[in-house]
Scaffold this active site. Structure first.
Site, PDB file in Angstrom:
ATOM      1  N   ASP A 153       0.837  -1.201   0.000  1.00 35.17           N
ATOM      2  CA  ASP A 153       0.000   0.000   0.000  1.00 35.17           C
ATOM      3  C   ASP A 153       0.874   1.254   0.000  1.00 35.17           C
ATOM      4  OD1 ASP A 153       0.893  -0.095   2.620  1.00 35.17           O
ATOM      5  OD2 ASP A 153      -1.098  -0.215   3.519  1.00 35.17           O
ATOM      6  N   SER A 154       2.191   1.049   0.026  1.00 28.21           N
ATOM      7  CA  SER A 154       3.130   2.150  -0.198  1.00 28.21           C
ATOM      8  C   SER A 154       2.916   2.779  -1.562  1.00 28.21           C
ATOM      9  CB  SER A 154       4.575   1.651  -0.077  1.00 28.21           C
ATOM     10  OG  SER A 154       4.782   0.493  -0.888  1.00 28.21           O
ATOM     11  N   ASP A 163      -0.625  -6.250  -0.049  1.00 24.27           N
ATOM     12  CA  ASP A 163      -1.050  -5.561   1.166  1.00 24.27           C
ATOM     13  C   ASP A 163      -2.568  -5.479   1.250  1.00 24.27           C
ATOM     14  OD1 ASP A 163       0.835  -4.815   3.036  1.00 24.27           O
ATOM     15  OD2 ASP A 163       1.472  -3.045   1.936  1.00 24.27           O
ATOM     16  N   LYS A 179      -0.900  -9.378   3.305  1.00 24.36           N
ATOM     17  CA  LYS A 179      -0.208  -8.834   4.471  1.00 24.36           C
ATOM     18  C   LYS A 179      -1.129  -7.926   5.259  1.00 24.36           C
ATOM     19  CE  LYS A 179       3.135  -5.662   4.120  1.00 24.36           C
ATOM     20  NZ  LYS A 179       2.633  -4.573   5.006  1.00 24.36           N
ATOM     21  N   GLU A 185      -1.398  -5.443   8.930  1.00 23.11           N
ATOM     22  CA  GLU A 185      -0.636  -4.751   9.964  1.00 23.11           C
ATOM     23  C   GLU A 185      -1.318  -4.902  11.314  1.00 23.11           C
ATOM     24  OE1 GLU A 185       0.146  -0.698   8.972  1.00 23.11           O
ATOM     25  OE2 GLU A 185       0.791  -1.151   6.930  1.00 23.11           O
ATOM     26  N   GLU A 231       9.313  -3.749  10.886  1.00 24.18           N
ATOM     27  CA  GLU A 231       9.683  -2.455  10.316  1.00 24.18           C
ATOM     28  C   GLU A 231      10.040  -1.440  11.388  1.00 24.18           C
ATOM     29  OE1 GLU A 231       8.086   1.079   7.296  1.00 24.18           O
ATOM     30  OE2 GLU A 231       6.872  -0.720   7.593  1.00 24.18           O
TER      31      GLU A 231
END
Length: 255
Positions: A44-45, A83, A112, A114, A181
């Site tokens: 999602d970067s 993501d 993925k 978070e 991270e």
């Protein structure tokens, strides 16, 4: 290069480091595959490096799926992770399952998410349906407003314990890998030694089981972005700018 599967990645723990880069399109995916990189992450970067946003929060599930399809067309061999963007799983486990299915159908081989204990019910349900999950703890960009920015996490003993507990919890819930991270190297090493699944670091030192970097960052696309953990392998900022200047000159000169 032969097809990289999840079992192959997991078998590397403790024996061979895992290489991973973000990738958002077919053209770069083709080059990633040619280089023999183990895994691609459609992160999602993309909200920041593709759309130009200040953070990752405005990325939709449809946008991630779009880029997954593009990256998959460019490369088949690297293991492809997608993501789960902000807002695609926070409402309910059911919403998370629906979002994950969209990404798998688009071509992803894992998703993925978070967070720690708050995402464990979703992780457990996804893996029970055969959808591999990569967890993400430490500096989690979707929590940017709570953190007040993108500063490193784990600066206090309490925070380090929280991150360690989160890693152990997501592993217990069934996560297949964990991204670590923006945390201290000692903490990343501690987590890597205590979990049985691979850890992938970014700004977490070199004791993790692998590393991930945003492809535009490692290629030096932005001369103004220079975090301490980033090694730039090219200076595309100046190379591309100079090439475009030369092209413009040729156009103006009628060449």
């Amino acid at each position: 290069m032969m097809k990289v599967t999840l079992p192959k990645l997991k078998s590397k723990k403790g024996t061979e480091k895992i290489s991973m880069v973000t990738c958002y399109d077919a053209s770069f995916a083709r080059l990633v595959e040619k280089a023999g990189i183990d895994s691609m992450l459609v992160g999602d970067s993309l909200g920041m490096v593709i759309k130009g946003d200040e953070n990752t929060l405005n990325v939709s599930i449809e946008e991630v799926a779009h880029h997954v399809r593009a990256a998959r067309k460019g490369a088949q061999d690297p293991f492809l992770i997608a993501d789960m963007p902000f807002g695609s799983y926070q409402s309910s486990v059911e919403q998370g399952i629906e979002s994950a299915v969209k990404l798998i159908k688009a071509g992803a081989e894992a998703v993925k998410v978070e967070g720690g204990s708050e995402v464990c019910p979703l992780i457990s349900k996804l893996v029970s349906f055969g959808i591999p999950v990569v967890a993400h703890v430490g500096l989690t960009p979707q929590y940017v407003h709570e953190f007040g920015g993108f500063a490193k996490r784990g600066k206090s003993e309490k925070e380090c314990k929280f991150i360690l507990d989160s890693a152990l919890t997501v592993e217990k819930a069934g996560a297949d890998m964990i991204v670590l991270e923006g945390i201290p190297e000692t903490l990343a090493a501690d987590i890597t030694g205590k979990v049985k699944i691979p850890t992938i670091g970014i700004g977490a030192g070199n004791d993790t089981d692998g590393q991930v970097l945003v492809i535009y960052d490692l290629l030096g696309m932005n001369a103004d972005f220079n975090p301490s953990f980033l090694k730039k392998y090219l200076d595309l900022d100046s190379l591309v700018t100079n090439a475009l200047k030369e092209y413009k000159k040729d156009v103006v000169d009628g060449k």
